[in-house]
Design an enzyme around this catalytic site. Structure first.
Site, PDB file in Angstrom:
ATOM      1  N   SER A   1       0.829  -1.200   0.000  1.00 45.76           N
ATOM      2  CA  SER A   1       0.000   0.000   0.000  1.00 45.76           C
ATOM      3  C   SER A   1       0.857   1.241   0.000  1.00 45.76           C
ATOM      4  O   SER A   1       0.386   2.321  -0.334  1.00 45.76           O
ATOM      5  CB  SER A   1      -0.833   0.094   1.281  1.00 45.76           C
ATOM      6  OG  SER A   1      -1.375  -1.104   1.646  1.00 45.76           O
TER       7      SER A   1
ATOM      8  N   HIS B   1      -1.594  -3.074  -7.041  1.00 42.21           N
ATOM      9  CA  HIS B   1      -2.233  -2.717  -5.770  1.00 42.21           C
ATOM     10  C   HIS B   1      -3.746  -2.861  -5.895  1.00 42.21           C
ATOM     11  O   HIS B   1      -4.399  -2.085  -6.597  1.00 42.21           O
ATOM     12  CB  HIS B   1      -1.843  -1.269  -5.375  1.00 42.21           C
ATOM     13  CG  HIS B   1      -2.396  -0.867  -4.052  1.00 42.21           C
ATOM     14  ND1 HIS B   1      -2.989   0.343  -3.824  1.00 42.21           N
ATOM     15  CD2 HIS B   1      -2.471  -1.544  -2.877  1.00 42.21           C
ATOM     16  CE1 HIS B   1      -3.397   0.397  -2.563  1.00 42.21           C
ATOM     17  NE2 HIS B   1      -3.093  -0.726  -1.974  1.00 42.21           N
TER      18      HIS B   1
ATOM     19  N   GLU C   1      -4.295  -0.659  -9.156  1.00 42.87           N
ATOM     20  CA  GLU C   1      -3.267   0.304  -9.569  1.00 42.87           C
ATOM     21  C   GLU C   1      -2.060  -0.496 -10.059  1.00 42.87           C
ATOM     22  O   GLU C   1      -1.605  -1.415  -9.369  1.00 42.87           O
ATOM     23  CB  GLU C   1      -2.850   1.183  -8.388  1.00 42.87           C
ATOM     24  CG  GLU C   1      -3.946   2.144  -7.951  1.00 42.87           C
ATOM     25  CD  GLU C   1      -3.583   2.921  -6.698  1.00 42.87           C
ATOM     26  OE1 GLU C   1      -3.861   4.115  -6.664  1.00 42.87           O
ATOM     27  OE2 GLU C   1      -3.033   2.326  -5.745  1.00 42.87           O
TER      28      GLU C   1
ATOM     29  N   ASN D   1      -4.336   5.748  -2.243  1.00 41.07           N
ATOM     30  CA  ASN D   1      -4.005   5.896  -0.821  1.00 41.07           C
ATOM     31  C   ASN D   1      -3.387   7.251  -0.492  1.00 41.07           C
ATOM     32  O   ASN D   1      -3.491   7.725   0.638  1.00 41.07           O
ATOM     33  CB  ASN D   1      -3.064   4.772  -0.362  1.00 41.07           C
ATOM     34  CG  ASN D   1      -3.827   3.494  -0.033  1.00 41.07           C
ATOM     35  OD1 ASN D   1      -5.051   3.494   0.005  1.00 41.07           O
ATOM     36  ND2 ASN D   1      -3.107   2.413   0.186  1.00 41.07           N
TER      37      ASN D   1
HETATM   38  N1  3HC Z   1     -16.745 -11.991  -1.259  1.00 41.79           N
HETATM   39  C1  3HC Z   1     -18.021 -12.254  -1.593  1.00 41.79           C
HETATM   40  N2  3HC Z   1     -19.057 -11.515  -1.168  1.00 41.79           N
HETATM   41  C2  3HC Z   1     -18.785 -10.479  -0.351  1.00 41.79           C
HETATM   42  C3  3HC Z   1     -17.467 -10.141   0.037  1.00 41.79           C
HETATM   43  C4  3HC Z   1     -16.424 -10.957  -0.449  1.00 41.79           C
HETATM   44  N3  3HC Z   1     -15.171 -10.724  -0.126  1.00 41.79           N
HETATM   45  N4  3HC Z   1     -17.514  -9.047   0.847  1.00 41.79           N
HETATM   46  C5  3HC Z   1     -18.803  -8.709   0.958  1.00 41.79           C
HETATM   47  N5  3HC Z   1     -19.568  -9.563   0.251  1.00 41.79           N
HETATM   48  C6  3HC Z   1     -20.993  -9.593   0.133  1.00 41.79           C
HETATM   49  C7  3HC Z   1     -21.650  -9.259   1.451  1.00 41.79           C
HETATM   50  O1  3HC Z   1     -21.653 -10.393   2.298  1.00 41.79           O
HETATM   51  C8  3HC Z   1     -23.022  -8.834   1.035  1.00 41.79           C
HETATM   52  O2  3HC Z   1     -23.883  -9.934   0.931  1.00 41.79           O
HETATM   53  P1  3HC Z   1     -25.354  -9.889   1.618  1.00 41.79           P
HETATM   54  O3  3HC Z   1     -26.077  -8.820   0.867  1.00 41.79           O
HETATM   55  O4  3HC Z   1     -25.889 -11.254   1.372  1.00 41.79           O
HETATM   56  O5  3HC Z   1     -25.133  -9.574   3.070  1.00 41.79           O
HETATM   57  C9  3HC Z   1     -22.769  -8.243  -0.364  1.00 41.79           C
HETATM   58  O6  3HC Z   1     -21.444  -8.619  -0.759  1.00 41.79           O
HETATM   59  C10 3HC Z   1     -22.832  -6.755  -0.396  1.00 41.79           C
HETATM   60  O7  3HC Z   1     -22.211  -6.277   0.754  1.00 41.79           O
HETATM   61  P2  3HC Z   1     -22.915  -5.196   1.636  1.00 41.79           P
HETATM   62  O8  3HC Z   1     -24.281  -5.562   2.051  1.00 41.79           O
HETATM   63  O9  3HC Z   1     -21.960  -4.863   2.753  1.00 41.79           O
HETATM   64  O10 3HC Z   1     -23.183  -4.074   0.591  1.00 41.79           O
HETATM   65  P3  3HC Z   1     -22.380  -2.924  -0.025  1.00 41.79           P
HETATM   66  O11 3HC Z   1     -23.189  -2.547  -1.175  1.00 41.79           O
HETATM   67  O12 3HC Z   1     -22.076  -1.933   1.043  1.00 41.79           O
HETATM   68  O13 3HC Z   1     -20.992  -3.455  -0.594  1.00 41.79           O
HETATM   69  C11 3HC Z   1     -18.683  -2.878  -0.270  1.00 41.79           C
HETATM   70  C12 3HC Z   1     -19.879  -3.689   0.214  1.00 41.79           C
HETATM   71  C13 3HC Z   1     -18.373  -3.213  -1.720  1.00 41.79           C
HETATM   72  C14 3HC Z   1     -17.523  -3.329   0.605  1.00 41.79           C
HETATM   73  C15 3HC Z   1     -18.988  -1.369  -0.139  1.00 41.79           C
HETATM   74  O14 3HC Z   1     -19.424  -1.085   1.164  1.00 41.79           O
HETATM   75  C16 3HC Z   1     -17.806  -0.509  -0.472  1.00 41.79           C
HETATM   76  O15 3HC Z   1     -17.512  -0.234  -1.609  1.00 41.79           O
HETATM   77  N6  3HC Z   1     -17.096  -0.025   0.575  1.00 41.79           N
HETATM   78  C17 3HC Z   1     -15.894   0.768   0.413  1.00 41.79           C
HETATM   79  C18 3HC Z   1     -14.701  -0.151   0.362  1.00 41.79           C
HETATM   80  C19 3HC Z   1     -13.457   0.593   0.064  1.00 41.79           C
HETATM   81  O16 3HC Z   1     -13.375   1.816   0.003  1.00 41.79           O
HETATM   82  N7  3HC Z   1     -12.381  -0.201  -0.120  1.00 41.79           N
HETATM   83  C20 3HC Z   1     -11.058   0.347  -0.346  1.00 41.79           C
HETATM   84  C21 3HC Z   1     -10.323   0.330   0.940  1.00 41.79           C
HETATM   85  S1  3HC Z   1      -8.741   1.043   0.765  1.00 41.79           S
HETATM   86  C22 3HC Z   1      -7.757  -0.257   0.305  1.00 41.79           C
HETATM   87  O17 3HC Z   1      -8.182  -1.384   0.194  1.00 41.79           O
HETATM   88  C23 3HC Z   1      -6.345   0.051   0.029  1.00 41.79           C
HETATM   89  C24 3HC Z   1      -5.440  -0.540   1.068  1.00 41.79           C
HETATM   90  O18 3HC Z   1      -4.124  -0.409   0.560  1.00 41.79           O
HETATM   91  C25 3HC Z   1      -5.510   0.178   2.390  1.00 41.79           C
END
Ligand code: 3HC
Length: 289
Positions: free
Chosen positions: A119, A140, A152, A190
């Site tokens: 990251s 990434h 990325e 990030n």
């Molecule tokens: N595999 C399969 N299914 C998954 C899953 C996975 N890994 N993770 C979540 N799901 C499922 C959930 O269980 C859920 O199923 P359900 O409806 O039966 O409960 C479904 O996907 C949808 O999840 P949510 O109900 O939580 O609904 P959302 O529409 O909120 O989607 C999300 C979840 C895509 C995580 C959304 O909240 C999102 O986009 N969040 C922001 C995440 C983000 O910003 N990530 C970047 C982080 S920074 C990073 O990673 C960089 C690092 O270097 C720090």
């Protein structure tokens, strides 16, 4: 594409997702962990995620089963020697990563592409440690890898253009949209995201708002799927702190990289976010309590 066999090192939060999307895309995948317990845990997570995708009709049972059949686990680094691409997603510690790349440089076939999911660390330093800087890129991914559409693709001044093109094509083939990034702190996302999360923490430290109100503000006011505190819990407070500490050490003059005290205190108290059941919020499994 020349990439057929993919090695993934680390089967944690990011590694298990990377291994899964590669297997789903039809690559032969070998995932390496340092001990049996984290390996079993990571492979178990892949199974659960595939089941969830089948349940939600995003994948057929046949594709899920075929993906699992393309995936093997190992504790031996040497088993990755003939991989066309090795994606590393281990702990964010540059000394540990450098040691690993030095070993990979000795044991992998000459054309193996090395990709780090770091990251925040300089990709070029890992390329130098491997002894094969032209073969080194950053790939990434974003958490959860199975759902987030971005990757990325980071090039260093030494990265060979054909290697870069191949890594980008791999990103596309696992269903991601690649964006080109330079080897700068935090790359594109990030560099913007982590200082924003730290700024939200400083706002709460000053007593200007609460985590719940900040999150409601950013979710409802800007349409972000998660506010900065939920997102920090989701990513891990320890991960967020280690990113900031690494940057602060290298760029002490930049005020946006100073780790907030509230973050240090939570990490010291073992409140690391979703994975420990509490960070800025309390969690029950994958959902906020
Ligand atoms: N595999 C399969 N299914 C998954 C899953 C996975 N890994 N993770 C979540 N799901 C499922 C959930 O269980 C859920 O199923 P359900 O409806 O039966 O409960 C479904 O996907 C949808 O999840 P949510 O109900 O939580 O609904 P959302 O529409 O909120 O989607 C999300 C979840 C895509 C995580 C959304 O909240 C999102 O986009 N969040 C922001 C995440 C983000 O910003 N990530 C970047 C982080 S920074 C990073 O990673 C960089 C690092 O270097 C720090």
């Amino acid at each position: 594409m020349v990439i057929k066999k993919v090695g993934v090192i680390g089967c944690g939060l990011m590694g298990h997702g990377i291994a899964q999307v590669a297997a789903q895309a039809g690559f032969e995948v070998i995932v390496r962990e340092s001990a049996q317990e984290p390996l079993d845990k990571g492979l178990g997570r892949i199974g659960k995620s595939l089941n969830k995708l089948v349940e939600k009709e995003k994948l057929t049972r046949e594709v899920a089963d075929a993906s699992l059949a393309r995936l093997t686990g190992t504790l031996e680094l040497a088993d990755l020697a003939d991989c066309d691409l090795v994606v590393e997603a281990i702990i964010e510690d540059l000394a540990i990563k450098s040691d690993l790349y030095a070993n990979l440089g000795k044991l992998c076939k000459p054309e193996t592409i090395f990709a780090t999911n770091t990251s925040s660390f300089p990709v070029a330093e890992m390329g130098a440690a491997s002894g094969r800087p032209a073969n080194m890129v950053g790939l990434h991914f974003f958490n959860p890898v199975q759902l987030m559409k971005l990757v990325e693709v980071v090039r260093t001044p030494e990265t060979d253009e054909a290697v870069y093109a191949e890594a980008k094509a791999f990103g596309e083939s696992v269903g991601k949209v690649p964006v080109a990034a330079s080897d700068t702190p935090g790359f594109v996302v990030n560099r913007l995201l982590v200082p924003y999360m730290a700024d939200a923490m400083r706002m709460v430290e000053r007593g200007d708002s609460t985590p719940a109100d900040v999150d409601a503000g950013m979710s409802l006011g800007c349409g972000y799927p998660m506010g900065p505190f939920t997102l920090t819990d989701y990513v891990g407070l320890d991960t967020t702190l280690s990113i900031l500490e690494g940057w602060h050490e290298r760029f002490p003059e930049d005020p946006t990289f100073v780790p907030p005290q509230i973050l240090k205190d939570k990490v010291a108290a073992g409140k690391l976010g979703r994975k420990t059941g509490e960070g800025f919020f309390k969690w029950e499994g994958d959902k906020r309590a």
